[in-house]
Design a protein around this motif. Structure first.
Motif, mmCIF file in Angstrom:
data_model
loop_
_atom_site.group_PDB
_atom_site.id
_atom_site.type_symbol
_atom_site.label_atom_id
_atom_site.label_comp_id
_atom_site.label_asym_id
_atom_site.label_seq_id
_atom_site.Cartn_x
_atom_site.Cartn_y
_atom_site.Cartn_z
ATOM 1 N N ASP A 169 8.644 -5.826 3.497
ATOM 2 C CA ASP A 169 7.274 -6.115 3.090
ATOM 3 C C ASP A 169 6.330 -5.688 4.202
ATOM 4 O O ASP A 169 6.698 -5.679 5.376
ATOM 5 C CB ASP A 169 7.075 -7.610 2.826
ATOM 6 N N GLU A 170 5.103 -5.325 3.835
ATOM 7 C CA GLU A 170 4.083 -4.999 4.820
ATOM 8 C C GLU A 170 2.729 -5.425 4.289
ATOM 9 O O GLU A 170 2.541 -5.570 3.077
ATOM 10 C CB GLU A 170 4.065 -3.505 5.147
ATOM 11 N N TYR A 171 1.803 -5.640 5.206
ATOM 12 C CA TYR A 171 0.444 -5.994 4.818
ATOM 13 C C TYR A 171 -0.413 -4.741 4.763
ATOM 14 O O TYR A 171 -0.286 -3.854 5.592
ATOM 15 C CB TYR A 171 -0.176 -6.968 5.824
ATOM 16 N N LEU A 172 -1.274 -4.691 3.777
ATOM 17 C CA LEU A 172 -2.338 -3.699 3.710
ATOM 18 C C LEU A 172 -3.618 -4.412 4.107
ATOM 19 O O LEU A 172 -3.975 -5.438 3.520
ATOM 20 C CB LEU A 172 -2.486 -3.134 2.302
ATOM 21 N N TYR A 173 -4.292 -3.904 5.111
ATOM 22 C CA TYR A 173 -5.535 -4.513 5.593
ATOM 23 C C TYR A 173 -6.718 -3.774 4.996
ATOM 24 O O TYR A 173 -6.687 -2.560 4.840
ATOM 25 C CB TYR A 173 -5.583 -4.454 7.120
ATOM 26 N N HIS A 174 -7.773 -4.516 4.666
ATOM 27 C CA HIS A 174 -8.974 -3.927 4.101
ATOM 28 C C HIS A 174 -10.182 -4.753 4.469
ATOM 29 O O HIS A 174 -10.060 -5.931 4.822
ATOM 30 C CB HIS A 174 -8.855 -3.758 2.578
ATOM 31 N N SER A 175 -11.349 -4.117 4.387
ATOM 32 C CA SER A 175 -12.580 -4.811 4.754
ATOM 33 C C SER A 175 -12.898 -5.889 3.723
ATOM 34 O O SER A 175 -12.371 -5.881 2.611
ATOM 35 C CB SER A 175 -13.731 -3.822 4.869
ATOM 36 N N LYS A 176 -13.769 -6.779 4.106
ATOM 37 C CA LYS A 176 -14.177 -7.859 3.209
ATOM 38 C C LYS A 176 -14.872 -7.321 1.962
ATOM 39 O O LYS A 176 -14.874 -7.953 0.932
ATOM 40 C CB LYS A 176 -15.117 -8.826 3.942
ATOM 41 N N ASN A 177 -15.468 -6.133 2.053
ATOM 42 C CA ASN A 177 -16.202 -5.557 0.934
ATOM 43 C C ASN A 177 -15.347 -4.684 0.035
ATOM 44 O O ASN A 177 -15.833 -4.148 -0.949
ATOM 45 C CB ASN A 177 -17.372 -4.711 1.458
ATOM 46 N N TYR A 178 -14.080 -4.519 0.355
ATOM 47 C CA TYR A 178 -13.216 -3.608 -0.381
ATOM 48 C C TYR A 178 -12.975 -4.088 -1.809
ATOM 49 O O TYR A 178 -12.685 -5.262 -2.047
ATOM 50 C CB TYR A 178 -11.867 -3.469 0.347
ATOM 51 N N ASN A 206 -9.460 -8.657 5.352
ATOM 52 C CA ASN A 206 -8.573 -9.288 4.374
ATOM 53 C C ASN A 206 -7.272 -8.507 4.383
ATOM 54 O O ASN A 206 -7.210 -7.390 4.906
ATOM 55 C CB ASN A 206 -9.180 -9.247 2.977
ATOM 56 N N ARG A 207 -6.241 -9.075 3.793
ATOM 57 C CA ARG A 207 -4.973 -8.358 3.696
ATOM 58 C C ARG A 207 -4.229 -8.773 2.440
ATOM 59 O O ARG A 207 -4.417 -9.877 1.925
ATOM 60 C CB ARG A 207 -4.104 -8.563 4.930
ATOM 61 N N THR A 208 -3.391 -7.852 1.956
ATOM 62 C CA THR A 208 -2.538 -8.135 0.812
ATOM 63 C C THR A 208 -1.117 -7.716 1.173
ATOM 64 O O THR A 208 -0.912 -6.745 1.905
ATOM 65 C CB THR A 208 -3.008 -7.378 -0.447
ATOM 66 N N LEU A 209 -0.161 -8.431 0.662
ATOM 67 C CA LEU A 209 1.249 -8.152 0.928
ATOM 68 C C LEU A 209 1.791 -7.225 -0.151
ATOM 69 O O LEU A 209 1.505 -7.397 -1.336
ATOM 70 C CB LEU A 209 2.034 -9.469 0.923
#
Length: 92
Positions: free
Chosen positions: A81-90, A70-73
């Protein structure tokens, strides 16, 4: 659970789709690292792996598109702007 027969049919009829979901050893290492980090921008992966930010961003976007991340802006320190990526369980 997907049966062996369904997998065989997909491999024969839609091998490109199967290949697009397969993970490399590097992909698995990245997913494991991100799971331990919680969330990360492409720049952190680039520094960790000694690659360009563009290379790291492309890899993370691919894993996101495949449904593994998943990612959030967010606003970056540089003003963009940049995306932060994280696992589905985060969980934040």
């Amino acid at each position: 659970m997907v049966s062996d027969e369904i997998i065989r049919v997909l491999m024969v009829n839609d091998l490109d789709s199967i290949k697009s979901l397969m993970l490399t050893k590097n992909d698995l290492e990245i997913l494991s690292w991100i799971d331990g980090e919680g969330e990360t921008p492409a720049s952190a992966l680039a520094m960790r792996n000694g690659v360009t930010v563009v290379n790291a961003s492309t890899k993370l976007k691919k894993l996101f598109d495949q449904g593994y991340l998943n990612r959030t802006l967010r606003s970056s320190k540089s003003g963009g702007d940049e995306y932060l990526y994280h696992s589905k369980n985060y969980q934040r």
